[in-house]
Design a protein around this motif. Structure first.
Motif, PDB file in Angstrom:
ATOM      1  N   MET A  45       0.825  -1.207   0.000  1.00  0.00           N
ATOM      2  CA  MET A  45       0.000   0.000   0.000  1.00  0.00           C
ATOM      3  C   MET A  45       0.857   1.255   0.000  1.00  0.00           C
ATOM      4  O   MET A  45       1.882   1.336   0.674  1.00  0.00           O
ATOM      5  CB  MET A  45      -0.940   0.017   1.207  1.00  0.00           C
ATOM      6  N   THR A  46       0.418   2.201  -0.792  1.00  0.00           N
ATOM      7  CA  THR A  46       0.994   3.537  -0.816  1.00  0.00           C
ATOM      8  C   THR A  46      -0.122   4.499  -0.476  1.00  0.00           C
ATOM      9  O   THR A  46      -1.175   4.480  -1.120  1.00  0.00           O
ATOM     10  CB  THR A  46       1.561   3.882  -2.206  1.00  0.00           C
ATOM     11  N   LYS A  47       0.068   5.321   0.545  1.00  0.00           N
ATOM     12  CA  LYS A  47      -0.984   6.240   0.960  1.00  0.00           C
ATOM     13  C   LYS A  47      -0.366   7.500   1.546  1.00  0.00           C
ATOM     14  O   LYS A  47       0.719   7.460   2.129  1.00  0.00           O
ATOM     15  CB  LYS A  47      -1.918   5.592   1.985  1.00  0.00           C
ATOM     16  N   ASP A  48      -1.045   8.598   1.366  1.00  0.00           N
ATOM     17  CA  ASP A  48      -0.620   9.883   1.919  1.00  0.00           C
ATOM     18  C   ASP A  48      -1.864  10.638   2.358  1.00  0.00           C
ATOM     19  O   ASP A  48      -2.661  11.045   1.516  1.00  0.00           O
ATOM     20  CB  ASP A  48       0.146  10.713   0.874  1.00  0.00           C
ATOM     21  N   TRP A  49      -2.030  10.785   3.660  1.00  0.00           N
ATOM     22  CA  TRP A  49      -3.211  11.474   4.174  1.00  0.00           C
ATOM     23  C   TRP A  49      -3.069  12.976   3.961  1.00  0.00           C
ATOM     24  O   TRP A  49      -2.044  13.565   4.279  1.00  0.00           O
ATOM     25  CB  TRP A  49      -3.390  11.180   5.659  1.00  0.00           C
ATOM     26  N   GLU A  50      -4.118  13.572   3.418  1.00  0.00           N
ATOM     27  CA  GLU A  50      -4.144  15.020   3.239  1.00  0.00           C
ATOM     28  C   GLU A  50      -5.470  15.566   3.762  1.00  0.00           C
ATOM     29  O   GLU A  50      -6.525  14.974   3.510  1.00  0.00           O
ATOM     30  CB  GLU A  50      -4.009  15.394   1.760  1.00  0.00           C
ATOM     31  N   PRO A  51      -5.450  16.682   4.477  1.00  0.00           N
ATOM     32  CA  PRO A  51      -6.715  17.292   4.903  1.00  0.00           C
ATOM     33  C   PRO A  51      -7.488  17.770   3.684  1.00  0.00           C
ATOM     34  O   PRO A  51      -6.906  18.023   2.617  1.00  0.00           O
ATOM     35  CB  PRO A  51      -6.259  18.461   5.782  1.00  0.00           C
ATOM     36  N   LEU A  52      -8.775  17.901   3.829  1.00  0.00           N
ATOM     37  CA  LEU A  52      -9.613  18.297   2.705  1.00  0.00           C
ATOM     38  C   LEU A  52      -9.211  19.659   2.145  1.00  0.00           C
ATOM     39  O   LEU A  52      -9.382  19.925   0.954  1.00  0.00           O
ATOM     40  CB  LEU A  52     -11.080  18.319   3.140  1.00  0.00           C
ATOM     41  N   SER A  53      -8.665  20.501   2.994  1.00  0.00           N
ATOM     42  CA  SER A  53      -8.243  21.832   2.555  1.00  0.00           C
ATOM     43  C   SER A  53      -7.116  21.771   1.537  1.00  0.00           C
ATOM     44  O   SER A  53      -6.858  22.748   0.828  1.00  0.00           O
ATOM     45  CB  SER A  53      -7.807  22.675   3.760  1.00  0.00           C
ATOM     46  N   THR A 149      -7.390   3.891  -5.073  1.00  0.00           N
ATOM     47  CA  THR A 149      -7.314   4.654  -6.321  1.00  0.00           C
ATOM     48  C   THR A 149      -6.440   3.981  -7.374  1.00  0.00           C
ATOM     49  O   THR A 149      -6.214   4.538  -8.445  1.00  0.00           O
ATOM     50  CB  THR A 149      -6.776   6.072  -6.044  1.00  0.00           C
ATOM     51  N   GLY A 150      -5.958   2.796  -7.073  1.00  0.00           N
ATOM     52  CA  GLY A 150      -5.140   2.055  -8.025  1.00  0.00           C
ATOM     53  C   GLY A 150      -4.555   0.837  -7.348  1.00  0.00           C
ATOM     54  O   GLY A 150      -4.809   0.585  -6.164  1.00  0.00           O
ATOM     55  N   ILE A 151      -3.766   0.068  -8.063  1.00  0.00           N
ATOM     56  CA  ILE A 151      -3.161  -1.131  -7.496  1.00  0.00           C
ATOM     57  C   ILE A 151      -2.202  -0.734  -6.373  1.00  0.00           C
ATOM     58  O   ILE A 151      -1.199  -0.061  -6.598  1.00  0.00           O
ATOM     59  CB  ILE A 151      -2.407  -1.928  -8.579  1.00  0.00           C
ATOM     60  N   GLY A 152      -2.548  -1.128  -5.150  1.00  0.00           N
ATOM     61  CA  GLY A 152      -1.716  -0.804  -4.001  1.00  0.00           C
ATOM     62  C   GLY A 152      -1.670   0.677  -3.671  1.00  0.00           C
ATOM     63  O   GLY A 152      -0.775   1.122  -2.949  1.00  0.00           O
ATOM     64  N   THR A 153      -2.622   1.439  -4.172  1.00  0.00           N
ATOM     65  CA  THR A 153      -2.632   2.895  -3.986  1.00  0.00           C
ATOM     66  C   THR A 153      -3.929   3.310  -3.307  1.00  0.00           C
ATOM     67  O   THR A 153      -5.012   2.940  -3.754  1.00  0.00           O
ATOM     68  CB  THR A 153      -2.509   3.615  -5.344  1.00  0.00           C
ATOM     69  N   TYR A 154      -3.814   4.102  -2.241  1.00  0.00           N
ATOM     70  CA  TYR A 154      -4.986   4.496  -1.462  1.00  0.00           C
ATOM     71  C   TYR A 154      -4.993   5.999  -1.216  1.00  0.00           C
ATOM     72  O   TYR A 154      -3.989   6.581  -0.822  1.00  0.00           O
ATOM     73  CB  TYR A 154      -5.010   3.744  -0.127  1.00  0.00           C
ATOM     74  N   PRO A 186     -10.757   0.088  -9.287  1.00  0.00           N
ATOM     75  CA  PRO A 186      -9.445   0.744  -9.369  1.00  0.00           C
ATOM     76  C   PRO A 186      -8.307  -0.149  -9.842  1.00  0.00           C
ATOM     77  O   PRO A 186      -7.294   0.352 -10.335  1.00  0.00           O
ATOM     78  CB  PRO A 186      -9.210   1.221  -7.928  1.00  0.00           C
ATOM     79  N   LYS A 187      -8.449  -1.452  -9.687  1.00  0.00           N
ATOM     80  CA  LYS A 187      -7.394  -2.360 -10.141  1.00  0.00           C
ATOM     81  C   LYS A 187      -7.503  -2.672 -11.636  1.00  0.00           C
ATOM     82  O   LYS A 187      -6.571  -3.209 -12.233  1.00  0.00           O
ATOM     83  CB  LYS A 187      -7.427  -3.667  -9.341  1.00  0.00           C
ATOM     84  N   GLU A 188      -8.647  -2.352 -12.224  1.00  0.00           N
ATOM     85  CA  GLU A 188      -8.878  -2.707 -13.624  1.00  0.00           C
ATOM     86  C   GLU A 188      -8.938  -1.500 -14.557  1.00  0.00           C
ATOM     87  O   GLU A 188      -8.518  -1.588 -15.710  1.00  0.00           O
ATOM     88  CB  GLU A 188     -10.183  -3.507 -13.742  1.00  0.00           C
ATOM     89  N   ARG A 189      -9.471  -0.399 -14.089  1.00  0.00           N
ATOM     90  CA  ARG A 189      -9.652   0.763 -14.954  1.00  0.00           C
ATOM     91  C   ARG A 189      -8.411   1.647 -14.975  1.00  0.00           C
ATOM     92  O   ARG A 189      -7.803   1.896 -13.941  1.00  0.00           O
ATOM     93  CB  ARG A 189     -10.872   1.569 -14.503  1.00  0.00           C
TER      94      ARG A 189
END
Length: 223
Positions: A45-53, A149-154, A186-189
């Motif tokens: 998994m690759t993820k980066d939390w960002e506030p909505l702002s 949002t993609g393979i191993g991507t969140y 997300p893994k197919e498109r």
């Protein structure tokens, strides 16, 4: 014996309610560190939390346009969308879901992927809780940070970096629409250079972003 089993069942329910309320209350303020879906992803998994702002409004409008046009007006469940999805699936058309963004967020954060009445029941419970305790802005913020949002991507930040080499704060309408179009699978498109249905759906979402803004369909996120 029956009384003892009943007592155990009652205590199990009580503790479940207490723990679920505590988790929802904590995540009202604290970024969600990890989800069951992330942990079970064999691709890592690759993820980066960002506030909505720090997430472009185009992304918010795009997911409302593509996933849940009544996000600001329903209380977590869209009965009409559920009925339409059931009818479409029964007729053998393109498989579609009727879950709102609130339901998807509840599932992604607190539960696991898959179907079944038991999981759906839990999903309804957590959807009710986050609608009452979080509010629309927080639900959207969490959704955009935990959605695959993609393979191993969140999350849309990790997705934006992967596909467009810049932050989610700079997403154009086209970029946001393409990411939103890929969210159901997300893994197919493909997000970059999409073809076929994904490309057409992305173009439709891009056009709908203007309608979302015009009609204030994302207003609850920013009021």
């Amino acid at each position: 014996m029956a009384i003892r089993i009943l007592r155990i069942l009652i205590w199990a329910i009580v503790w479940f309610v207490i723990i679920s309320l505590a988790l929802v209350a904590i995540y009202r303020f604290v970024p969600v560190p990890v989800t069951a879906t992330m942990l079970m992803d064999e691709n890592g998994m690759t993820k980066d939390w960002e506030p909505l702002s720090r997430i472009d409004r185009n992304m918010v409008s795009a997911v409302i346009a593509g996933e849940d046009g009544k996000f600001c007006s329903h209380a977590g469940f869209d009965r009409e969308a559920i009925e339409q999805a059931m009818e479409s699936n029964a007729k053998g058309g393109r498989i579609r879901g009727g879950s709102t963004i609130s339901q998807q967020t509840a599932k992604n954060v607190f539960l696991w992927q898959g179907g079944g009445y038991f999981r759906k029941g839990l999903e309804a419970w957590f959807t009710f809780l986050i609608e009452k305790l979080w509010g629309k802005r927080r639900i959207m913020e969490v959704y955009l940070n935990v959605a695959e949002t993609g393979i191993g991507t969140y999350g849309v930040e990790a997705g934006a970096q992967r596909y467009f080499d810049h932050s989610a704060a700079r997403l154009s309408r086209t970029e946001a629409a393409r990411m939103a179009a890929a969210l159901p699978l997300p893994k197919e498109r493909r997000v970059v250079s999409p073809t076929g249905f994904t490309r057409r759906y992305g173009n439709t979402i891009a056009r709908r972003i203007g309608i979302v803004r015009r009609d204030g369909l994302d207003a609850c996120v920013y009021d």
